[in-house]
Motif scaffolding. Structure first.
Motif, PDB file in Angstrom:
ATOM      1  N   MET A   1      20.415  33.612  30.580  1.00 22.13           N
ATOM      2  CA  MET A   1      19.049  33.235  30.193  1.00 22.13           C
ATOM      3  C   MET A   1      18.884  31.733  30.340  1.00 22.13           C
ATOM      4  SD  MET A   1      18.692  35.395  26.675  1.00 22.13           S
ATOM      5  CE  MET A   1      17.014  34.966  26.243  1.00 22.13           C
ATOM      6  N   ARG A   2      17.643  31.348  30.629  1.00 21.45           N
ATOM      7  CA  ARG A   2      17.394  29.921  30.853  1.00 21.45           C
ATOM      8  C   ARG A   2      15.977  29.576  30.393  1.00 21.45           C
ATOM      9  NH1 ARG A   2      18.317  25.466  32.065  1.00 21.45           N
ATOM     10  NH2 ARG A   2      16.679  24.248  33.015  1.00 21.45           N
ATOM     11  N   THR A   3      15.814  28.410  29.785  1.00 22.99           N
ATOM     12  CA  THR A   3      14.479  27.943  29.403  1.00 22.99           C
ATOM     13  C   THR A   3      14.487  26.416  29.394  1.00 22.99           C
ATOM     14  OG1 THR A   3      12.703  28.190  27.767  1.00 22.99           O
ATOM     15  CG2 THR A   3      14.912  27.925  26.885  1.00 22.99           C
ATOM     16  N   GLN A   4      13.294  25.829  29.255  1.00 21.35           N
ATOM     17  CA  GLN A   4      13.269  24.365  29.167  1.00 21.35           C
ATOM     18  C   GLN A   4      13.690  23.895  27.767  1.00 21.35           C
ATOM     19  OE1 GLN A   4       9.161  24.058  30.991  1.00 21.35           O
ATOM     20  NE2 GLN A   4      10.076  22.277  31.984  1.00 21.35           N
ATOM     21  N   VAL A   5      13.043  24.458  26.744  1.00 20.98           N
ATOM     22  CA  VAL A   5      13.373  24.049  25.373  1.00 20.98           C
ATOM     23  C   VAL A   5      13.844  25.268  24.581  1.00 20.98           C
ATOM     24  CG1 VAL A   5      12.552  22.939  23.260  1.00 20.98           C
ATOM     25  CG2 VAL A   5      11.638  22.208  25.480  1.00 20.98           C
TER      26      VAL A   5
ATOM     27  N   LEU B   1       6.343  23.929  16.835  1.00 20.16           N
ATOM     28  CA  LEU B   1       6.822  23.317  18.081  1.00 20.16           C
ATOM     29  C   LEU B   1       6.590  24.253  19.263  1.00 20.16           C
ATOM     30  CD1 LEU B   1       8.280  20.990  19.523  1.00 20.16           C
ATOM     31  CD2 LEU B   1      10.449  22.147  19.042  1.00 20.16           C
ATOM     32  N   ALA B   2       6.910  25.543  19.078  1.00 23.65           N
ATOM     33  CA  ALA B   2       6.753  26.513  20.169  1.00 23.65           C
ATOM     34  C   ALA B   2       5.301  26.566  20.639  1.00 23.65           C
ATOM     35  CB  ALA B   2       7.215  27.890  19.701  1.00 23.65           C
ATOM     36  N   LEU B   3       4.368  26.577  19.695  1.00 31.61           N
ATOM     37  CA  LEU B   3       2.956  26.669  20.091  1.00 31.61           C
ATOM     38  C   LEU B   3       2.473  25.387  20.761  1.00 31.61           C
ATOM     39  CD1 LEU B   3       1.078  28.650  17.311  1.00 31.61           C
ATOM     40  CD2 LEU B   3       1.751  29.388  19.575  1.00 31.61           C
ATOM     41  N   LEU B   4       2.935  24.247  20.251  1.00 30.75           N
ATOM     42  CA  LEU B   4       2.551  22.968  20.875  1.00 30.75           C
ATOM     43  C   LEU B   4       3.061  22.896  22.313  1.00 30.75           C
ATOM     44  CD1 LEU B   4       3.210  20.587  17.853  1.00 30.75           C
ATOM     45  CD2 LEU B   4       1.064  20.681  19.150  1.00 30.75           C
TER      46      LEU B   4
ATOM     47  N   ILE C   1      11.938  29.200  24.274  1.00 32.47           N
ATOM     48  CA  ILE C   1      12.306  30.468  23.629  1.00 32.47           C
ATOM     49  C   ILE C   1      12.732  30.137  22.199  1.00 32.47           C
ATOM     50  CG2 ILE C   1      13.943  32.394  23.602  1.00 32.47           C
ATOM     51  CD1 ILE C   1      14.117  32.232  26.635  1.00 32.47           C
ATOM     52  N   VAL C   2      12.238  30.936  21.237  1.00 28.75           N
ATOM     53  CA  VAL C   2      12.609  30.720  19.839  1.00 28.75           C
ATOM     54  C   VAL C   2      13.637  31.778  19.429  1.00 28.75           C
ATOM     55  CG1 VAL C   2      11.766  30.536  17.471  1.00 28.75           C
ATOM     56  CG2 VAL C   2      10.265  29.898  19.359  1.00 28.75           C
ATOM     57  N   LEU C   3      14.751  31.324  18.882  1.00 29.23           N
ATOM     58  CA  LEU C   3      15.786  32.242  18.388  1.00 29.23           C
ATOM     59  C   LEU C   3      15.803  32.175  16.863  1.00 29.23           C
ATOM     60  CD1 LEU C   3      18.660  31.139  20.806  1.00 29.23           C
ATOM     61  CD2 LEU C   3      17.148  33.122  21.062  1.00 29.23           C
ATOM     62  N   GLU C   4      15.614  33.294  16.199  1.00 22.51           N
ATOM     63  CA  GLU C   4      15.574  33.316  14.722  1.00 22.51           C
ATOM     64  C   GLU C   4      16.608  34.312  14.216  1.00 22.51           C
ATOM     65  OE1 GLU C   4      14.113  31.877  11.886  1.00 22.51           O
ATOM     66  OE2 GLU C   4      15.333  33.402  10.887  1.00 22.51           O
ATOM     67  N   ALA C   5      17.450  33.840  13.276  1.00 24.81           N
ATOM     68  CA  ALA C   5      18.534  34.684  12.763  1.00 24.81           C
ATOM     69  C   ALA C   5      18.024  35.895  11.975  1.00 24.81           C
ATOM     70  CB  ALA C   5      19.462  33.841  11.880  1.00 24.81           C
ATOM     71  N   ARG C   6      16.936  35.700  11.234  1.00 22.59           N
ATOM     72  CA  ARG C   6      16.456  36.756  10.338  1.00 22.59           C
ATOM     73  C   ARG C   6      15.434  37.653  11.033  1.00 22.59           C
ATOM     74  NH1 ARG C   6      18.666  36.863   5.174  1.00 22.59           N
ATOM     75  NH2 ARG C   6      19.355  34.797   4.581  1.00 22.59           N
TER      76      ARG C   6
ATOM     77  N   THR D   1       1.792  36.354  21.891  1.00 22.16           N
ATOM     78  CA  THR D   1       1.290  36.379  23.258  1.00 22.16           C
ATOM     79  C   THR D   1       1.745  35.148  24.038  1.00 22.16           C
ATOM     80  OG1 THR D   1      -0.720  35.399  22.393  1.00 22.16           O
ATOM     81  CG2 THR D   1      -0.752  37.768  22.783  1.00 22.16           C
ATOM     82  N   ALA D   2       1.943  34.015  23.348  1.00 16.14           N
ATOM     83  CA  ALA D   2       2.139  32.757  24.077  1.00 16.14           C
ATOM     84  C   ALA D   2       3.598  32.458  24.420  1.00 16.14           C
ATOM     85  CB  ALA D   2       1.558  31.605  23.255  1.00 16.14           C
ATOM     86  N   VAL D   3       4.521  32.839  23.560  1.00 16.67           N
ATOM     87  CA  VAL D   3       5.889  32.337  23.683  1.00 16.67           C
ATOM     88  C   VAL D   3       6.888  33.466  23.450  1.00 16.67           C
ATOM     89  CG1 VAL D   3       7.570  30.741  22.683  1.00 16.67           C
ATOM     90  CG2 VAL D   3       5.175  30.103  22.721  1.00 16.67           C
ATOM     91  N   GLN D   4       7.993  33.379  24.154  1.00 15.18           N
ATOM     92  CA  GLN D   4       9.037  34.379  23.937  1.00 15.18           C
ATOM     93  C   GLN D   4       9.773  34.097  22.630  1.00 15.18           C
ATOM     94  OE1 GLN D   4      11.540  34.777  27.378  1.00 15.18           O
ATOM     95  NE2 GLN D   4      12.763  36.383  26.382  1.00 15.18           N
TER      96      GLN D   4
END
Ligand code: APR
Ligand code: PHB
Length: 390
Positions: A1-5, A17-20, A29-34, A115-118
């Protein structure tokens, strides 16, 4: 997998941050443990500064906020039978704050991000490698398997107990830590709230009456650092609230308590907020004592600075704003830590205080009660300082 941020953590810092970034056309891509349910249900503070409300408007996620939040124009402080009644817009250039639970902000941001961000929930980051290279990698576990996310930049938005800050070599970080000798026991109750946000300094300890809606009260009492919640049956909580807030049963209405928890009262700042290609934001870099409800607002202010800097870097290769990220944020962080510490020191009973220190504290409150200048200082910090510019 690859992303900019690659963004670690879906609290307010990671989600804003993801929405901005998505708005500016930067891939993340946002990774959340919970789980999503857990993150949306976590009860925290609920005071949004004008700047945070403005940010929600800019991102197009303020529709429910405008419908359901309550505007707070006043802040009351009660002590020794006296009342300090602050008219916030009058004292702070027309600015006011909104009352809206942090988990409601989180729900709105997640709904917009769908809809906007993975985004990946139940994706726990276990290591961030290569932060001093141009290709840092986040290793994470998802559905029992290990994955690697290669990024240009990593944003550590994983809160106080996350792994991002721990990925920075210890000798590269200066840590400033202050633990106050008490905690807050907070409840949510099905009952009509007090008319105004009310803080109280009482011989029994601090108390705070806030709200979440016209029918839900959010109430806190000062308790021990490692308080055993079993020692606080509902009747004891109500009794202490009546005494400390000096409020009778008509004013402080008792209702069913449906949530109870203890919050630590602590200041913590780790600097700088950057190591190579890893940038720390929000609670991952700093925490403030809860008095004044600045944690969420500070996280939002950090990522506003970070998003602008990342966009300049990833779009145009211009790293000047990134170079200034930590210093720019820390100016606001320290002023906010200062204010939260001031309000904490002003309003709590300190077990070790001598009668001298107690008299000084009460004299400070009496001074604020009679000084327009002192009231302005409290109010302009409460509604939020202007955004720092680089
Ligand atoms: N991998 C992925 N996610 C992680 C990891 C990890 N290893 N460790 C922690 N997280 C997640 C947490 O589960 C949490 O959802 O990071 C998120 C951090 O969110 P918050 O703790 O809410 O921190 P932040 O976004 O900085 O928000 C600022 O304001 O009111 C204050 O302290 C309060 O939450 C608050 C804050
Ligand atoms: C809250 O509503 O949870 C709250 C309000 C004011 C504070 C802290 C928390 O200072």
């Amino acid at each position: 997998m690859r992303t900019q941020v690659g963004i670690v953590g879906a609290g307010p810092a990671g989600l804003f941050l993801a929405l901005l970034l998505a708005r500016d056309g930067i891939d993340c891509i946002v990774l959340e443990a919970r789980s999503r349910d857990y993150v949306e249900g976590r009860v925290r503070a609920g005071v949004l500064e004008q700047g945070t409300v403005d940010l929600m408007h800019e991102l197009g996620v303020a529709e429910r906020l405008m419908r359901e939040s309550m505007i707070d124009r006043n802040l009351d402080i009660r002590f020794e039978g006296q009342l300090i009644h602050l008219d916030l817009p009058g004292l702070a250039g027309g600015r006011e704050v909104h009352i809206y639970g942090q988990q409601e902000v989180v729900k709105d941001l997640i709904a917009a991000r769908l809809t906007a961000v993975q985004q990946l929930f139940e994706a726990e980051s276990i290591a961030i490698d290569g932060i001093d290279t141009a290709r840092p990698v986040i290793n994470f576990r998802h559905k029992g398997e290990q994955h690697a996310l290669e990024c240009d930049v990593v944003a550590g938005c994983d809160g106080f107990h996350g792994i991002a800050r721990a990925s920075v070599p210890q000798d590269a970080l200066a840590v400033h830590d202050h633990i106050f000798p008490f905690g807050w026991l907070g409840i949510l109750s099905e009952s009509r709230p007090l008319a105004d946000m009310t803080y109280a300094n009482h011989d029994h300890g601090f108390a705070l009456a806030s709200r979440r809606s016209p029918r839900i009260s959010r109430l806190y009492v000062q308790c021990a650092v490692d308080e055993d919640i079993a020692l606080w049956p509902d009747a004891r909580i109500w009794e202490e609230l009546h005494i400390r807030l000096n409020a009778d049963h008509d004013e402080l209405v008792e209702g069913r308590i449906f949530q109870k928890g203890v919050t630590p009262v602590r200041s913590f700042v780790a600097a700088p907020m950057r190591q190579g290609r890893l940038f720390l934001a929000g609670d991952a870099a700093h925490i403030v004592p809860p008095t004044g409800a600045k944690g969420l607002n500070l996280a939002a202010a950090d990522v506003r600075v970070l998003a602008r800097a990342l966009t300049a870097f990833l779009r145009r290769g211009d790293d000047r704003l990134l170079e200034g990220y930590s210093d720019t944020c820390l100016r606001r962080v320290w002023k906010t830590v200062r204010y939260s510490t001031y309000m904490t020191t002003l309003l709590h009973r300190f077990p070790a205080h001598s009668t001298f220190e107690r008299r000084i504290q009460l004299a400070e409150l009496d001074y604020i009660a009679g000084s327009h200048a002192a009231q302005t200082v409290v109010a302009e910090n409460y509604v939020g300082l202007p955004m720092e510019t680089a």
